[in-house]
Design a protein around this motif. Structure first.
Motif, short mmCIF file in Angstrom:
data_model
loop_
_atom_site.label_atom_id
_atom_site.label_comp_id
_atom_site.label_asym_id
_atom_site.label_seq_id
_atom_site.Cartn_x
_atom_site.Cartn_y
_atom_site.Cartn_z
N ILE A 131 37.02 44.94 44.36
CA ILE A 131 36.67 43.69 45.19
C ILE A 131 36.39 42.70 44.38
CG2 ILE A 131 35.58 42.69 47.05
CD1 ILE A 131 35.25 45.21 48.38
N LYS A 132 35.18 42.91 43.52
CA LYS A 132 34.84 41.89 42.61
C LYS A 132 36.02 41.45 41.56
CE LYS A 132 31.00 41.42 39.79
NZ LYS A 132 29.88 42.17 39.05
N ARG A 133 36.83 42.69 40.92
CA ARG A 133 37.78 42.37 40.15
C ARG A 133 38.90 41.28 40.71
NH1 ARG A 133 42.52 44.07 38.52
NH2 ARG A 133 42.79 45.46 40.43
N LEU A 134 39.33 41.78 42.04
CA LEU A 134 40.44 40.87 42.56
C LEU A 134 39.83 39.49 42.89
CD1 LEU A 134 41.66 43.36 45.12
CD2 LEU A 134 42.79 42.61 43.21
N ALA A 135 38.41 39.33 43.18
CA ALA A 135 38.03 38.13 43.40
C ALA A 135 37.99 37.28 42.24
CB ALA A 135 36.65 38.26 44.15
N SER A 136 37.87 37.78 41.24
CA SER A 136 37.92 36.76 39.84
C SER A 136 38.94 37.00 39.17
CB SER A 136 36.62 37.56 38.97
OG SER A 136 37.02 38.72 38.59
N LYS A 137 40.32 37.15 39.96
CA LYS A 137 41.58 37.02 39.28
C LYS A 137 42.52 36.10 39.98
CE LYS A 137 45.15 40.38 39.48
NZ LYS A 137 45.61 41.83 39.36
N ASP A 138 43.19 35.34 39.21
CA ASP A 138 44.21 34.38 39.56
C ASP A 138 45.50 35.15 39.95
OD1 ASP A 138 45.41 31.96 39.97
OD2 ASP A 138 46.78 32.53 37.93
N HIS A 139 45.88 34.89 41.24
CA HIS A 139 46.99 35.82 41.96
C HIS A 139 48.16 35.56 41.18
CE1 HIS A 139 44.18 37.53 44.45
NE2 HIS A 139 43.65 36.50 44.95
N LEU A 140 48.68 34.26 40.88
CA LEU A 140 49.86 34.02 40.30
C LEU A 140 49.91 34.62 38.86
CD1 LEU A 140 52.46 32.35 40.64
CD2 LEU A 140 51.29 30.40 39.38
N THR A 141 49.06 34.50 38.22
CA THR A 141 49.13 34.90 36.57
C THR A 141 48.69 36.27 36.34
OG1 THR A 141 47.43 33.71 35.78
CG2 THR A 141 49.31 32.56 35.81
N SER A 142 47.59 36.74 37.09
CA SER A 142 46.73 37.97 36.88
C SER A 142 45.99 37.79 35.91
CB SER A 142 47.92 39.26 36.58
OG SER A 142 48.49 39.37 37.56
N LEU A 143 45.64 36.45 35.46
CA LEU A 143 44.72 36.30 34.16
C LEU A 143 43.31 36.28 35.05
CD1 LEU A 143 45.89 33.57 31.80
CD2 LEU A 143 45.96 36.01 31.55
N GLY A 144 42.25 35.92 34.66
CA GLY A 144 41.10 35.80 35.35
C GLY A 144 40.94 34.42 36.04
N ASN A 145 40.30 33.97 37.06
CA ASN A 145 40.23 32.87 37.44
C ASN A 145 38.84 31.94 37.28
OD1 ASN A 145 38.31 33.98 39.12
ND2 ASN A 145 39.24 33.92 41.08
N ARG A 146 38.75 30.94 37.85
CA ARG A 146 37.68 30.09 37.31
C ARG A 146 36.15 30.92 37.79
NH1 ARG A 146 36.78 23.83 37.51
NH2 ARG A 146 34.85 23.91 36.53
N ALA A 147 36.07 31.81 38.88
CA ALA A 147 34.83 32.44 38.90
C ALA A 147 34.76 33.66 37.92
CB ALA A 147 34.85 33.26 40.46
N GLY A 148 35.90 34.24 37.39
CA GLY A 148 35.74 35.10 36.54
C GLY A 148 35.29 34.56 35.30
N PHE A 149 35.81 33.40 35.11
CA PHE A 149 35.51 32.48 33.74
C PHE A 149 34.17 32.41 33.83
CE2 PHE A 149 34.45 28.40 31.72
CZ PHE A 149 34.90 28.48 30.44
N GLU A 150 33.47 31.80 34.72
CA GLU A 150 31.80 31.39 35.01
C GLU A 150 31.35 32.79 34.66
OE1 GLU A 150 30.96 28.42 35.17
OE2 GLU A 150 32.55 27.53 35.52
N GLU A 151 31.85 33.84 35.17
CA GLU A 151 30.76 34.98 35.07
C GLU A 151 30.82 35.63 33.37
OE1 GLU A 151 31.84 38.15 37.89
OE2 GLU A 151 31.13 39.66 36.45
N HIS A 152 32.21 35.44 32.96
CA HIS A 152 32.36 35.97 31.49
C HIS A 152 31.49 35.03 30.64
CE1 HIS A 152 35.39 38.71 32.53
NE2 HIS A 152 35.17 39.22 31.24
N LEU A 153 31.68 33.78 30.90
CA LEU A 153 30.74 32.75 29.95
C LEU A 153 29.32 32.80 30.03
CD1 LEU A 153 31.27 30.19 28.13
CD2 LEU A 153 31.01 28.68 30.19
N SER A 154 28.51 33.23 31.23
CA SER A 154 27.34 33.44 31.23
C SER A 154 26.86 34.52 30.65
CB SER A 154 26.92 33.85 32.84
OG SER A 154 27.17 32.73 33.81
N ARG A 155 27.75 35.62 30.76
CA ARG A 155 27.44 36.96 29.91
C ARG A 155 27.66 36.58 28.34
NH1 ARG A 155 31.37 41.29 31.83
NH2 ARG A 155 30.82 40.48 33.98
N LEU A 156 28.60 35.90 27.75
CA LEU A 156 28.73 35.66 26.46
C LEU A 156 27.35 34.54 26.08
CD1 LEU A 156 32.13 34.80 25.77
CD2 LEU A 156 31.22 36.63 24.73
N PHE A 157 27.04 33.80 27.04
CA PHE A 157 25.93 32.78 26.55
C PHE A 157 24.68 33.74 26.31
CE2 PHE A 157 26.04 28.45 26.08
CZ PHE A 157 27.24 28.12 26.41
#
Ligand SMILES: Nc1nc2c(ncn2[C@@H]2O[C@H](COP(=O)(O)OP(=O)(O)OP(=O)(O)O)[C@@H](O)[C@H]2O)c(=O)[nH]1
Length: 292
Positions: A131-157
């Motif tokens: 569910i988390k994976r789907l919620a952080s995915k852009d449906h059109l392109t299958s890339l991550g979406n903005r929520a996914g970006f925020e999560e990954h950015l926090s982790r990298l920081f």
């Protein structure tokens, strides 16, 4: 005074009544403790670590491996003895338990009981991560979406602050994308966005992450980077766009801005630098366009 006689007063010594107690290696308190400890874990890594800790104390486990639709996760070391156990009602999930010593019959039974006890929660964890994976995915392109970006950015920081490892942020914006929608329709616009996502994905390493930020804006997070890495990736993306038939047909170009994490800075500052570089790149492209 009225006396309550037991319904069957030989229950303590009758093997029929003792059967379940003999067979059970885990007491009720221990079962409850294991369940309560694991119920708090909704993340697969957290679940695996907690299970590993519980089994290290109880059975001297030296490592475990969870194979599931949410991915493969291995912790600790692979020992001299391994037990592979399936998860009931979930054929795609199995746990490999590693030990550095032989298990006797009681240990094996204890492991069976713990495994049976924990697999329903493992199923919840796997559902939750899907569910988390789907919620952080852009449906059109299958890339991550903005929520996914925020999560990954926090982790990298957090990782960068702990380890000092430098990561790169790349922001991309397609040039004159609106004209595709206006001239060829929204569906063609969607196909161009999908093609752009493919061009970006094929230009990244497995450890990099790509996101669609919204509209025709994309973002990449590039761990363990320096400015030469970011230049190489930008070049690869432009090359991939050039080689992508649909993007080439529409002469699509994009503007790119990059920024490298600087020790101690906040996410807003990094984003502003990358955004300023993007704006500059867009200005340069538009000046070139005018003079061409
Ligand atoms: N087909 C399609 N279009 C979208 C989607 N999301 C946003 N858009 C459109 O993308 C366009 C973005 O327009 P602009 O921000 O002006 O971008 P541009 O035309 O590339 O302009 P420059 O960046 O200045 O070159 C808008 O027309 C949006 O309606 C989508 O999911 N699919």
């Amino acid at each position: 005074m009225e006396q309550h006689l037991p319904f069957y007063d030989n229950a303590g010594s009758d093997s029929f009544f003792r059967f379940s107690q003999i067979d059970k290696q885990l007491g009720d308190a221990e079962r409850l403790h294991i369940l309560e400890t694991l119920l708090g874990c909704l993340d697969l890594a957290d679940f695996a670590q907690t299970l590993q800790n519980l089994l290290t104390v109880r059975l001297g486990l030296c490592g475990l491996e969870i194979q599931s639709p949410a991915g493969r996760l291995a912790l600790g070391s692979s020992g001299t003895l391994t037990r592979l156990m399936d998860c009931p009602r979930d054929t795609a999930t199995a746990i490999r338990y590693h030990f550095n010593r032989p298990l006797n019959a009681l240990d094996n039974r204890r492991l069976d009981e713990i495994h049976t006890l924990v697999t329903p929660q493992l199923r919840n964890v796997i559902r939750h991560s899907e569910i988390k994976r789907l919620a952080s995915k852009d449906h059109l392109t299958s890339l991550g979406n903005r929520a996914g970006f925020e999560e990954h950015l926090s982790r990298l920081f957090s990782h960068a602050k702990r380890s000092g490892e430098v990561f790169g942020l790349m922001v991309l914006d397609m040039d004159k994308f609106k004209a595709i929608n206006d001239s060829f329709g929204h569906q063609e616009g969607d196909n161009v966005l999908i093609a752009m996502a493919q061009a970006i994905s094929t230009s990244l390493r497995d450890t990099d992450f790509a996101f669609r930020f919204g509209g025709d804006e994309f973002c990449c997070l590039i761990p363990d980077a320096d400015s030469a890495t970011l230049q190489r990736v930008s070049h690869r993306i432009r090359q991939a766009m050039h080689n992508q038939p649909l993007l080439a047909k529409h002469h699509m170009r994009c503007s790119i801005g990059t920024g490298l994490y600087q020790s101690g800075e906040e996410r807003g500052a990094l984003f502003s630098r990358a955004d300023a570089a993007l704006y500059q790149d867009k200005q340069n492209a538009s000046l070139l366009g005018k003079t061409a």
